[in-house]
Design a protein around this motif. Structure first.
Motif, mmCIF file in Angstrom:
data_model
loop_
_atom_site.group_PDB
_atom_site.id
_atom_site.type_symbol
_atom_site.label_atom_id
_atom_site.label_comp_id
_atom_site.label_asym_id
_atom_site.label_seq_id
_atom_site.Cartn_x
_atom_site.Cartn_y
_atom_site.Cartn_z
ATOM 1 N N HIS A 266 73.063 28.758 35.451
ATOM 2 C CA HIS A 266 73.650 30.091 35.326
ATOM 3 C C HIS A 266 74.514 30.451 36.521
ATOM 4 N N ARG A 267 75.564 31.204 36.241
ATOM 5 C CA ARG A 267 76.458 31.647 37.307
ATOM 6 C C ARG A 267 75.951 32.949 37.899
ATOM 7 N N ASN A 268 76.075 33.083 39.227
ATOM 8 C CA ASN A 268 75.789 34.356 39.874
ATOM 9 C C ASN A 268 77.088 35.041 40.202
ATOM 10 N N THR B 136 83.862 25.107 36.417
ATOM 11 C CA THR B 136 83.265 25.216 37.745
ATOM 12 C C THR B 136 83.440 26.597 38.386
ATOM 13 N N LYS B 137 83.956 27.544 37.619
ATOM 14 C CA LYS B 137 84.191 28.891 38.161
ATOM 15 C C LYS B 137 82.925 29.454 38.805
ATOM 16 N N THR B 138 83.111 30.158 39.887
ATOM 17 C CA THR B 138 82.061 30.782 40.717
ATOM 18 C C THR B 138 81.254 29.793 41.580
ATOM 19 N N MET C 152 82.016 25.832 24.079
ATOM 20 C CA MET C 152 81.473 26.133 25.397
ATOM 21 C C MET C 152 79.987 25.730 25.372
ATOM 22 N N SER C 153 79.250 26.091 26.429
ATOM 23 C CA SER C 153 77.854 25.635 26.509
ATOM 24 C C SER C 153 77.058 25.932 25.236
ATOM 25 N N SER C 154 77.230 27.136 24.700
ATOM 26 C CA SER C 154 76.372 27.544 23.581
ATOM 27 C C SER C 154 76.816 26.982 22.234
HETATM 28 C C1 LIG Z 1 83.410 30.479 31.519
HETATM 29 C C2 LIG Z 1 84.201 29.891 30.411
HETATM 30 C C3 LIG Z 1 83.727 28.768 29.697
HETATM 31 C C4 LIG Z 1 82.396 28.100 29.962
HETATM 32 O O1 LIG Z 1 81.328 28.934 29.645
HETATM 33 P P1 LIG Z 1 79.815 28.383 29.596
HETATM 34 O O2 LIG Z 1 79.157 29.269 28.615
HETATM 35 O O3 LIG Z 1 79.273 28.518 30.966
HETATM 36 O O4 LIG Z 1 79.877 26.974 29.163
HETATM 37 C C5 LIG Z 1 84.533 28.248 28.714
HETATM 38 N N1 LIG Z 1 85.733 28.793 28.412
HETATM 39 C C6 LIG Z 1 86.218 29.863 29.063
HETATM 40 C C7 LIG Z 1 87.537 30.412 28.682
HETATM 41 C C8 LIG Z 1 85.463 30.446 30.077
HETATM 42 O O5 LIG Z 1 85.956 31.521 30.728
#
Ligand SMILES: *Cc1c(COP(=O)(O)O)cnc(C)c1O
Length: 222
Positions: A218-220, A24-26, A194-196
């Motif tokens: 997407h994060r801003n 949930t960052k940002t 992660m997402s990708s």
């Molecule tokens: C931001 C982050 C994610 C998630 O990234 P997304 O590509 O948005 O899913 C996962 N792990 C770490 C350590 C991150 O900093």
């Protein structure tokens, strides 16, 4: 697609052993509340101050996971409430977490971050360093931390075979680490994906996927 629908879709793809951490960052607290109301209570943040602010504002049954590089001088702010630190990348940091956990009267679960990617910039231990830490006498003295697993990030590439190879090497190390279980080493969590690349990570044995943009868009960055 809404946040609730995205979470539902990803959860339907999980294996029985694997949990979703919504990164949930940002995003502001009201966005986290939307995930919370959809029944999701495990949140991942990468900055201490942001996590602490959101912790203050949001329901207290949320599980907070620190997934980003953690500076030793900031550990004290999250020690009272953090559920799992994914990003232990030095013995110095682990000792500070132990100290602050003791002050807070807690035992904090931690994952050791392993460098598996080709990029130089990503934090983490080598496989040899992990083995030396979990079998060290020094660790036995740290009664207020518990090492519960490993975390890794694959190379940022479209080459799926490369990503799979890196996740597989982390899984092999994870299985090997399990043989060293003792009082404060209880290896059971493998944080990768992660997402990708979370689909590959699940296939390769992940128990915690960290997904942000596939849920929230997407994060801003400001
Ligand atoms: C931001 C982050 C994610 C998630 O990234 P997304 O590509 O948005 O899913 C996962 N792990 C770490 C350590 C991150 O900093």
């Amino acid at each position: 697609m809404s946040i609730a629908e995205n979470i539902k879709t990803i959860k339907s793809e999980l294996s029985a052993e694997c949990k979703l951490i919504a990164v949930t960052k940002t995003h502001p607290a009201k966005i986290l509340l939307e995930a919370y109301r959809a029944g999701h209570k495990i949140m991942g943040e990468n900055k201490v101050q942001e996590m602490e602010e959101k912790y203050q504002q949001l329901p207290k049954d949320i599980e907070w996971h620190m997934i980003g590089h953690l500076q030793t001088n900031k550990v004290k702010y999250i020690a009272p409430f953090v559920n799992l630190i994914h990003s232990i990348d030095s013995l110095k940091l682990l000792k500070e977490v132990n100290k602050q956990a003791q002050k807070a009267g807690r035992v904090i679960d931690c994952l050791c971050q392993v460098h598996i990617a080709q990029e130089e910039t990503k934090f983490g231990f080598s496989a040899e360093e992990i083995m030396s830490i979990i079998s060290s006498k020094e660790l036995e003295a740290l009664k207020n931390v518990r090492i519960t697993g490993l975390m890794g990030m694959a190379t940022n590439t479209v080459n799926e075979e490369q990503i799979r190879k890196e996740f597989r090497s982390l899984k092999t190390l994870f299985d090997h680490c399990k043989e060293f279980n003792k009082e404060n080493v209880e290896i059971k969590e493998l944080s990768m994906g992660m997402s990708s690349d979370y689909k590959i990570a699940i296939e390769e044995g992940s128990t915690l996927i960290r997904v942000g943009s596939a849920i929230f868009g997407h994060r801003n960055y400001l």
